[in-house]
Design a protein around this motif. Structure first.
Motif, mmCIF file in Angstrom:
data_model
loop_
_atom_site.group_PDB
_atom_site.id
_atom_site.type_symbol
_atom_site.label_atom_id
_atom_site.label_comp_id
_atom_site.label_asym_id
_atom_site.label_seq_id
_atom_site.Cartn_x
_atom_site.Cartn_y
_atom_site.Cartn_z
ATOM 1 N N PRO A 155 0.819 -1.216 0.000
ATOM 2 C CA PRO A 155 0.000 0.000 0.000
ATOM 3 C C PRO A 155 0.856 1.272 0.000
ATOM 4 C CG PRO A 155 -0.662 -1.494 1.778
ATOM 5 C CD PRO A 155 0.566 -2.059 1.146
ATOM 6 N N ARG A 156 2.069 1.191 0.527
ATOM 7 C CA ARG A 156 2.950 2.368 0.585
ATOM 8 C C ARG A 156 3.441 2.782 -0.807
ATOM 9 N NH1 ARG A 156 7.460 1.250 4.737
ATOM 10 N NH2 ARG A 156 7.883 3.439 4.382
ATOM 11 N N LEU A 157 3.255 1.913 -1.799
ATOM 12 C CA LEU A 157 3.725 2.222 -3.151
ATOM 13 C C LEU A 157 2.587 2.603 -4.104
ATOM 14 C CD1 LEU A 157 6.464 -0.527 -3.392
ATOM 15 C CD2 LEU A 157 6.788 1.933 -3.038
ATOM 16 N N GLU A 158 1.433 2.867 -3.524
ATOM 17 C CA GLU A 158 0.303 3.299 -4.338
ATOM 18 C C GLU A 158 0.693 4.566 -5.101
ATOM 19 O OE1 GLU A 158 -4.247 4.840 -3.709
ATOM 20 O OE2 GLU A 158 -3.403 3.465 -2.238
ATOM 21 N N GLY A 159 0.349 4.601 -6.373
ATOM 22 C CA GLY A 159 0.661 5.761 -7.203
ATOM 23 C C GLY A 159 2.003 5.674 -7.913
ATOM 24 N N LEU A 160 2.801 4.668 -7.612
ATOM 25 C CA LEU A 160 4.094 4.496 -8.275
ATOM 26 C C LEU A 160 3.877 4.332 -9.778
ATOM 27 C CD1 LEU A 160 7.204 4.013 -7.841
ATOM 28 C CD2 LEU A 160 6.651 1.573 -7.789
ATOM 29 N N ALA A 161 4.653 5.052 -10.577
ATOM 30 C CA ALA A 161 4.486 5.013 -12.033
ATOM 31 C C ALA A 161 4.645 3.600 -12.586
ATOM 32 C CB ALA A 161 5.482 5.957 -12.700
ATOM 33 N N LEU A 162 5.473 2.777 -11.986
ATOM 34 C CA LEU A 162 5.664 1.403 -12.455
ATOM 35 C C LEU A 162 4.346 0.633 -12.455
ATOM 36 C CD1 LEU A 162 7.624 -0.852 -13.343
ATOM 37 C CD2 LEU A 162 7.935 -1.386 -10.917
ATOM 38 N N ILE A 163 3.480 0.954 -11.523
ATOM 39 C CA ILE A 163 2.178 0.292 -11.435
ATOM 40 C C ILE A 163 1.177 0.957 -12.387
ATOM 41 C CG2 ILE A 163 0.248 -0.250 -9.900
ATOM 42 C CD1 ILE A 163 2.359 -0.215 -7.581
ATOM 43 N N ARG A 164 1.205 2.282 -12.446
ATOM 44 C CA ARG A 164 0.248 3.031 -13.265
ATOM 45 C C ARG A 164 0.572 3.009 -14.755
ATOM 46 N NH1 ARG A 164 0.677 8.015 -12.942
ATOM 47 N NH2 ARG A 164 2.477 8.232 -11.607
ATOM 48 N N GLN A 165 1.860 3.076 -15.092
ATOM 49 C CA GLN A 165 2.305 3.146 -16.491
ATOM 50 C C GLN A 165 3.303 2.015 -16.745
ATOM 51 O OE1 GLN A 165 3.619 7.284 -15.847
ATOM 52 N NE2 GLN A 165 2.477 7.750 -17.715
ATOM 53 N N SER A 166 2.835 0.801 -16.670
ATOM 54 C CA SER A 166 3.713 -0.366 -16.668
ATOM 55 C C SER A 166 4.580 -0.508 -17.916
ATOM 56 C CB SER A 166 2.901 -1.637 -16.448
ATOM 57 O OG SER A 166 1.997 -1.821 -17.521
ATOM 58 N N ARG A 167 4.185 0.094 -19.022
ATOM 59 C CA ARG A 167 4.967 -0.064 -20.256
ATOM 60 C C ARG A 167 6.045 1.007 -20.435
ATOM 61 N NH1 ARG A 167 3.225 -3.563 -24.173
ATOM 62 N NH2 ARG A 167 4.161 -2.200 -25.701
ATOM 63 N N LEU A 168 6.011 2.049 -19.627
ATOM 64 C CA LEU A 168 6.979 3.139 -19.742
ATOM 65 C C LEU A 168 8.359 2.662 -19.279
ATOM 66 C CD1 LEU A 168 7.156 6.137 -20.538
ATOM 67 C CD2 LEU A 168 6.660 6.693 -18.151
ATOM 68 N N SER A 169 9.397 2.930 -20.070
ATOM 69 C CA SER A 169 10.727 2.392 -19.774
ATOM 70 C C SER A 169 11.608 3.288 -18.904
ATOM 71 C CB SER A 169 11.464 2.080 -21.078
ATOM 72 O OG SER A 169 11.682 3.269 -21.813
ATOM 73 N N VAL A 170 11.253 4.561 -18.791
ATOM 74 C CA VAL A 170 11.995 5.504 -17.936
ATOM 75 C C VAL A 170 10.946 6.343 -17.226
ATOM 76 C CG1 VAL A 170 13.663 7.400 -17.857
ATOM 77 C CG2 VAL A 170 13.917 5.605 -19.592
ATOM 78 N N MET A 171 10.948 6.296 -15.882
ATOM 79 C CA MET A 171 9.886 6.976 -15.141
ATOM 80 C C MET A 171 10.413 7.583 -13.848
ATOM 81 S SD MET A 171 7.939 3.491 -13.973
ATOM 82 C CE MET A 171 7.982 2.878 -15.636
ATOM 83 N N PRO A 172 9.779 8.660 -13.399
ATOM 84 C CA PRO A 172 10.180 9.263 -12.125
ATOM 85 C C PRO A 172 9.700 8.419 -10.955
ATOM 86 C CG PRO A 172 8.300 10.430 -13.036
ATOM 87 C CD PRO A 172 8.699 9.404 -14.054
ATOM 88 N N VAL A 173 10.424 8.551 -9.838
ATOM 89 C CA VAL A 173 10.072 7.885 -8.579
ATOM 90 C C VAL A 173 10.113 8.953 -7.485
ATOM 91 C CG1 VAL A 173 10.794 6.140 -6.889
ATOM 92 C CG2 VAL A 173 11.034 5.670 -9.339
ATOM 93 N N SER A 174 9.063 9.053 -6.696
ATOM 94 C CA SER A 174 9.048 10.040 -5.612
ATOM 95 C C SER A 174 10.064 9.657 -4.539
ATOM 96 C CB SER A 174 7.657 10.131 -4.983
ATOM 97 O OG SER A 174 7.397 8.963 -4.217
ATOM 98 N N THR A 175 10.450 10.631 -3.731
ATOM 99 C CA THR A 175 11.390 10.361 -2.638
ATOM 100 C C THR A 175 10.820 9.329 -1.667
ATOM 101 O OG1 THR A 175 12.320 12.584 -2.837
ATOM 102 C CG2 THR A 175 12.702 11.435 -0.754
ATOM 103 N N ALA A 176 9.529 9.441 -1.354
ATOM 104 C CA ALA A 176 8.909 8.478 -0.432
ATOM 105 C C ALA A 176 8.937 7.069 -1.021
ATOM 106 C CB ALA A 176 7.475 8.895 -0.118
ATOM 107 N N HIS A 177 8.606 6.938 -2.299
ATOM 108 C CA HIS A 177 8.641 5.625 -2.940
ATOM 109 C C HIS A 177 10.073 5.107 -3.021
ATOM 110 C CE1 HIS A 177 4.535 6.372 -5.074
ATOM 111 N NE2 HIS A 177 4.382 5.881 -3.859
ATOM 112 N N TRP A 178 11.026 5.994 -3.304
ATOM 113 C CA TRP A 178 12.439 5.602 -3.365
ATOM 114 C C TRP A 178 12.869 4.989 -2.028
ATOM 115 C CZ3 TRP A 178 16.146 5.238 -7.034
ATOM 116 C CH2 TRP A 178 17.464 5.090 -6.602
ATOM 117 N N ARG A 179 12.572 5.678 -0.955
ATOM 118 C CA ARG A 179 12.971 5.186 0.368
ATOM 119 C C ARG A 179 12.298 3.863 0.706
ATOM 120 N NH1 ARG A 179 12.731 11.164 2.792
ATOM 121 N NH2 ARG A 179 14.866 11.764 2.288
ATOM 122 N N THR A 180 11.024 3.739 0.374
ATOM 123 C CA THR A 180 10.293 2.492 0.633
ATOM 124 C C THR A 180 10.920 1.336 -0.139
ATOM 125 O OG1 THR A 180 8.220 3.653 1.085
ATOM 126 C CG2 THR A 180 8.050 1.336 0.411
#
Length: 139
Positions: free
Chosen positions: A104-129
């Motif tokens: 649940p802490r990774l909700e909104g992560l681009a990897l989940i929302r845009q699974s086909r995108l090969s280069v995507m941003p990661v928030s600081t909170a998601h990075w730490r998690t």
């Protein structure tokens, strides 16, 4: 520092190859959104190295050591760019896509929302998690 996730099919270019080459251009991106993400990367930014198709897991961390420049694998005059990445270190425990989707802490992560995108941003909170999940000491 900004954070990113870059995907590579391990049978085309693997984490082990990145480590062996130390610094390698991240070439072959042929999606305009991913290209814009490459252009937004700055020296010192870090990215998760994600094995796509085979494995589907974060296996390491790379750092941007050269900002966007024309991709030498593209046709002359094409708009594609690449950045140079340096291996920082492996994930002590790779973090798979199923585990990422289940957190649940990774909700909104681009990897989940845009699974086909090969280069995507990661928030600081998601990075730490994700670093904590993989046992990687985040900066």
């Amino acid at each position: 520092m900004a954070y990113w996730l870059v995907k590579s099919e391990p049978d085309a270019f693997s984490w082990d190859e990145q480590v062996a080459k130390e610094v390698e251009p991240w070439t072959g991106v042929r999606n305009h959104t991913a290209k814009l993400n490459l252009q937004a990367m700055e020296l010192g930014d870090r990215a998760f190295f994600y094995h796509s198709n085979i494995g589907k897991q974060i296996v390491g961390v790379v750092e941007v050591v050269r900002e966007a420049y024309p991709d030498p694998t593209a046709e002359p005059g094409a708009p594609w760019v690449c950045v140079d990445m340096k291996a920082v270190g492996p994930f002590p425990r790779p973090v798979g896509l199923a585990e990422i989707k289940a957190s649940p802490r990774l909700e909104g992560l681009a990897l989940i929302r845009q699974s086909r995108l090969s280069v995507m941003p990661v928030s600081t909170a998601h990075w730490r998690t994700l670093c904590a999940m993989g046992g990687f000491k985040a900066p």
